[in-house]
Scaffold this active site. Structure first.
Site, short mmCIF file in Angstrom:
data_model
loop_
_atom_site.label_atom_id
_atom_site.label_comp_id
_atom_site.label_asym_id
_atom_site.label_seq_id
_atom_site.Cartn_x
_atom_site.Cartn_y
_atom_site.Cartn_z
N LYS A 50 4.67 3.24 3.96
CA LYS A 50 3.96 3.14 5.24
C LYS A 50 4.53 2.09 6.17
O LYS A 50 4.74 2.33 7.37
CB LYS A 50 2.47 2.88 5.00
CG LYS A 50 1.68 2.79 6.29
CD LYS A 50 0.18 2.77 6.07
CE LYS A 50 -0.29 1.51 5.39
NZ LYS A 50 -1.77 1.40 5.40
N TYR B 49 39.34 9.01 16.36
CA TYR B 49 39.06 9.33 14.96
C TYR B 49 40.00 10.43 14.49
O TYR B 49 40.08 11.51 15.09
CB TYR B 49 37.60 9.78 14.83
CG TYR B 49 37.14 10.05 13.41
CD1 TYR B 49 37.34 9.11 12.39
CD2 TYR B 49 36.47 11.22 13.09
CE1 TYR B 49 36.91 9.35 11.10
CE2 TYR B 49 36.02 11.47 11.81
CZ TYR B 49 36.24 10.53 10.81
OH TYR B 49 35.81 10.78 9.53
N ARG C 217 -2.49 8.63 3.61
CA ARG C 217 -2.87 9.40 4.79
C ARG C 217 -1.73 9.60 5.79
O ARG C 217 -1.85 10.39 6.73
CB ARG C 217 -4.06 8.73 5.48
CG ARG C 217 -5.38 8.94 4.72
CD ARG C 217 -6.54 8.37 5.50
NE ARG C 217 -6.59 6.91 5.41
CZ ARG C 217 -7.33 6.14 6.21
NH1 ARG C 217 -8.05 6.69 7.17
NH2 ARG C 217 -7.33 4.83 6.06
N GLY D 199 -6.19 -4.13 -5.30
CA GLY D 199 -6.90 -4.67 -4.15
C GLY D 199 -6.16 -5.78 -3.43
O GLY D 199 -5.17 -6.33 -3.92
N ASN E 12 -14.24 -7.81 10.96
CA ASN E 12 -13.20 -8.54 10.23
C ASN E 12 -11.83 -7.88 10.38
O ASN E 12 -11.70 -6.67 10.21
CB ASN E 12 -13.57 -8.60 8.74
CG ASN E 12 -12.49 -9.26 7.90
OD1 ASN E 12 -11.93 -10.28 8.29
ND2 ASN E 12 -12.21 -8.69 6.75
N GLY F 183 0.80 -1.22 0.00
CA GLY F 183 0.00 0.00 0.00
C GLY F 183 0.83 1.27 0.00
O GLY F 183 1.95 1.31 0.49
#
Length: 449
Positions: A22, A370, A15, A80, A170, A11
């Site tokens: 995401k 360093y 948003r 989908g 679901n 996806g």
């Protein structure tokens, strides 16, 4: 029977208002998809496949750096959830076991919940759906159950007023035989408003083929899906609350739990004590009986039994502290091993260093590791006393039972038992302060005029 796990992670996540895919947004220091993968791995699956799409190259790269034995399939066009799963058909065509479908943006499904799906499948159910009961079902798909059988999943926008009263929802997670999964997917269509292939449509397809379909249920917080920054913040809070509860139950003292922040992989032994405002980055292991005082930041380190850290200490990746080591305030340690009973109590930086047993590192000590191009190592032996404000210019070694005078700049190895003094000789000038002040004032007066 062997298991395959397919995790949907294709996806775009519009948003989130972000250029980062995401599923790579972090919860407790790890990309959210890693939480789903971590749970999936508890089932010891034969295959784990991640379906990627938006930002596929970046997603695959970041996952592979943490989990090397993961397969990837790209969903080139977003058609989908049903289409996303079907993208894995080719790679799973010869797999004869069961397949579990999870989501990269649903990070909190527990191993115990997944076991419920497995147990129901083992009782002979052809297709098992994971549901949850919600006090505010809102836009969730509703589970229509009759005589213990799941008849259909009705999307909220298509539900009748009576169906909208149903609180069984679901989650999208399902478990079935691999052969049945792709057989059902081949029969669904995209004849809907969005012209997409919905994974939920396989329930109706299964009923049309006289297959048994049942739902098992978990607590709603487990099914939290992340689509916005607000939900990401909620997920972080959810993780932290659970982690704090788990760690306290395991016998760890958190003096102010709500101010302590854990990473997804933090491990702490019994009888350890953690003060307020301590932040754990990834890769921290703390043994029993250690104490972490307030305002410390720990990442990629191992702290042994009886060690005492802080307050205001920073331990960076590669830090290994042995038993009874003391690290005090405003000390930073990186990629270093500190052996038993050694102390670094104040205002010091220790990097790329090995320190032996029972050594004392004075306030203001710096290992100059360093040179602007390369990192170099410092080796400090056992029973060593490093005087305050010592600079150790690596590569350099300090032998056992040796000592440096305060303010020393060490540029050469110090043999065992030696005292090193490397500072400019002090010169006192009698009466010079009065003359210097008068000179400075006259210069200032000329400048002002």
């Amino acid at each position: 029977m062997e298991r395959a796990i397919v995790i949907l992670a294709a996806g775009r996540g519009k948003r989130m208002n972000s250029g980062i895919p995401k599923v790579l947004h972090k919860i407790a220091g790890a990309p959210m998809i890693m939480h789903a993968l971590r749970t999936a791995k508890t089932l010891d699956p034969e295959r784990v496949i991640v379906i990627t799409g938006h930002g596929a190259e970046r997603v695959e790269k970041e996952i592979s750096e943490i989990e090397s034995e993961i397969g990837f399939v790209r969903q080139i066009e977003q058609k989908g959830t049903g289409h996303a799963v079907k993208c894995a058909e080719k790679i799973l065509k010869d797999f004869t076991g069961n397949t579990l479908i999870l989501y990269g943006d649903v990070p909190f499904i527990s191993p115990e919940t997944l076991q419920l799906l497995i147990e129901e499948k083992e009782r002979g159910t052809d297709l098992v759906i994971l549901g949850f009961k919600s006090k505010q079902p809102r836009s969730y798909g509703r589970l229509i159950i009759e005589n213990d059988q799941l008849i259909s999943i009705v999307e909220a926008k298509d539900a009748t007023n009576e169906q909208l009263k149903i609180t069984l929802c679901n989650s999208g997670v399902l478990y079935t035989e691999n052969k049945i999964l792709f057989q059902l997917l081949s029969s669904i269509t995209n004849k809907n408003a969005n012209e997409e292939y919905y994974l939920t449509d396989i329930v109706k397809a299964a009923k049309d083929q006289n297959l048994s379909v049942k739902a098992v249920f978990c607590d709603e917080p487990e099914t939290l899906g992340i689509n916005t920054r607000s939900e990401l913040s909620t997920a972080e809070l959810t993780f932290q609350i659970r982690a704090r509860e788990r760690i306290i139950e395991n016998g760890v003292t958190l003096s102010q739990p709500e101010t302590t922040y854990f990473s997804f992989d933090t491990e702490i032994g019994r009888e350890a004590c953690i003060g307020p405002n301590v932040v754990f980055g990834p890769g921290v292991t703390i043994e029993s009986g250690a104490e972490i005082l307030p305002f410390c930041h720990l990442e990629g380190c191992h702290i042994s039994k009886g060690a005492r850290i802080g307050p205001f200490a920073r331990l960076r990746p590669g830090t290994e502290l042995s038993e009874d080591v003391k690290v005090g305030n405003f000390v930073e340690i990186k990629n270093s091993t500190i052996n038993t009973k050694s102390k670094i109590n104040h205002l010091s930086y220790i990097g790329d260093t090995t320190i032996g047993e029972n050594s004392n590192i004075g306030a203001g000590t710096i290992t100059c590791n360093y040179d602007g191009i390369s990192k170099h190592t410092t080796k400090i032996g056992s029973d060593v006393f490093i005087g305050s404000n010592t600079l150790l210019v690596a590569p350099v070694s300090v032998g056992d039972k040796s000592m440096t005078a305060s303010g020393t700049v060490v540029t050469e190895d110090i043999p065992s038992g030696n005292l090193a003094i490397g500072r400019v000789k002090q010169v006192n000038k009698p009466g010079y302060v009065k003359k210097l002040v008068a000179l400075l004032r006259s210069k200032k007066k000329l400048k002002d005029n």
